[in-house]
Design an enzyme around this catalytic site. Sequence first.
Site, PDB file in Angstrom:
ATOM      1  N   THR A   1       0.826  -1.209   0.000  1.00  0.00           N
ATOM      2  CA  THR A   1       0.000   0.000   0.000  1.00  0.00           C
ATOM      3  C   THR A   1       0.863   1.263   0.000  1.00  0.00           C
ATOM      4  O   THR A   1       0.467   2.281  -0.573  1.00  0.00           O
ATOM      5  CB  THR A   1      -0.953   0.029   1.209  1.00  0.00           C
ATOM      6  OG1 THR A   1      -0.206  -0.194   2.409  1.00  0.00           O
ATOM      7  CG2 THR A   1      -2.022  -1.045   1.085  1.00  0.00           C
TER       8      THR A   1
ATOM      9  N   HIS B   1       0.099 -16.485  -4.746  1.00  0.00           N
ATOM     10  CA  HIS B   1      -1.006 -16.183  -5.650  1.00  0.00           C
ATOM     11  C   HIS B   1      -0.533 -15.801  -7.044  1.00  0.00           C
ATOM     12  O   HIS B   1      -1.308 -15.258  -7.836  1.00  0.00           O
ATOM     13  CB  HIS B   1      -1.882 -15.075  -5.050  1.00  0.00           C
ATOM     14  CG  HIS B   1      -2.552 -15.478  -3.774  1.00  0.00           C
ATOM     15  ND1 HIS B   1      -2.943 -14.586  -2.790  1.00  0.00           N
ATOM     16  CD2 HIS B   1      -2.885 -16.712  -3.298  1.00  0.00           C
ATOM     17  CE1 HIS B   1      -3.495 -15.248  -1.790  1.00  0.00           C
ATOM     18  NE2 HIS B   1      -3.471 -16.536  -2.073  1.00  0.00           N
TER      19      HIS B   1
ATOM     20  N   CYS C   1       0.191 -18.910 -22.384  1.00  0.00           N
ATOM     21  CA  CYS C   1      -0.812 -19.313 -23.363  1.00  0.00           C
ATOM     22  C   CYS C   1      -1.571 -20.518 -22.831  1.00  0.00           C
ATOM     23  O   CYS C   1      -0.961 -21.502 -22.399  1.00  0.00           O
ATOM     24  CB  CYS C   1      -0.145 -19.641 -24.699  1.00  0.00           C
ATOM     25  SG  CYS C   1      -1.297 -20.315 -25.928  1.00  0.00           S
TER      26      CYS C   1
ATOM     27  N   PHE D   1      -6.904  -4.406  -1.633  1.00  0.00           N
ATOM     28  CA  PHE D   1      -8.039  -4.964  -2.378  1.00  0.00           C
ATOM     29  C   PHE D   1      -9.320  -4.937  -1.559  1.00  0.00           C
ATOM     30  O   PHE D   1     -10.382  -4.613  -2.067  1.00  0.00           O
ATOM     31  CB  PHE D   1      -7.699  -6.398  -2.796  1.00  0.00           C
ATOM     32  CG  PHE D   1      -8.751  -7.042  -3.651  1.00  0.00           C
ATOM     33  CD1 PHE D   1      -8.830  -6.777  -5.006  1.00  0.00           C
ATOM     34  CD2 PHE D   1      -9.652  -7.933  -3.103  1.00  0.00           C
ATOM     35  CE1 PHE D   1      -9.798  -7.380  -5.797  1.00  0.00           C
ATOM     36  CE2 PHE D   1     -10.621  -8.540  -3.882  1.00  0.00           C
ATOM     37  CZ  PHE D   1     -10.686  -8.259  -5.235  1.00  0.00           C
TER      38      PHE D   1
END
Length: 245
Positions: free
Chosen positions: A28, A121, A129, A35
């Site tokens: 931050t 994450h 792809c 989020f």
Amino acid sequence: MDEKIVQLQKIIDESKNIVFFGGAGVSTESGIPDFRSVDGLYNQQWAYPPETIISHSFFYADTKEFYRFYRAKLLLNDIKPNAAHYKLAELEQAGKLKAVVTQNIDGLHQLAGSKTVYELHGSTLRNYCTQCGQFYDDKIIRESENSEDKLPHCKKCGGLIKPDVVLYEEGLDQDLIDKAVNAIAHADTLIIGGTSLVVYPAAGFVRYFRGKHLVLLNKSETAMDSSAELVIHEPIGQVLSQIKA
């Protein structure tokens, strides 16, 4: 605050195997919004909640809308590491910090110089792809905004490119889980920073810690405050910038 900084410095000085577990609050101070604190702003502009848009099923159901949100809110421009990122890299270089386990997808720990980073994450800097597996950096996502269908396609096979981030409804990489848990389990000090510890399964990893010192650096209270030896409710960059590696 000064007394707590002295206590934190003492803990770091006597530690030989520190692991840092961090979340959105670490970034931050680099200008990346938390989020969970800005859903109201998102809902003024988007027809769906962010948790719906950045889900596995939504990615395939409405890929164009997914990428409109992704480019606007997650693929940020000109972001730079802050004092927390740089101090963690210094601690690693000094031989104190052995690993960073992060829930963030911004790549700022590596940009600051950290080498052993477990990105639970994923990362917005990696994309692949969905047909042939070819990897691309974030440039291809940015450039696709100007294409006819506004979607990123593989230059080798034409397949749809997907960010290498863990979306809602998707599981974490098991190999990464094993490495992160192993690092936490063998640490003598675990510093938890910038996370409310509510995002699972990642938040559950901290329970594998069996070391000596548990430190919590977060602006708000967490469920593990009562278990920590030291708790500091201040911006993490402001705290770590006062520490000597």
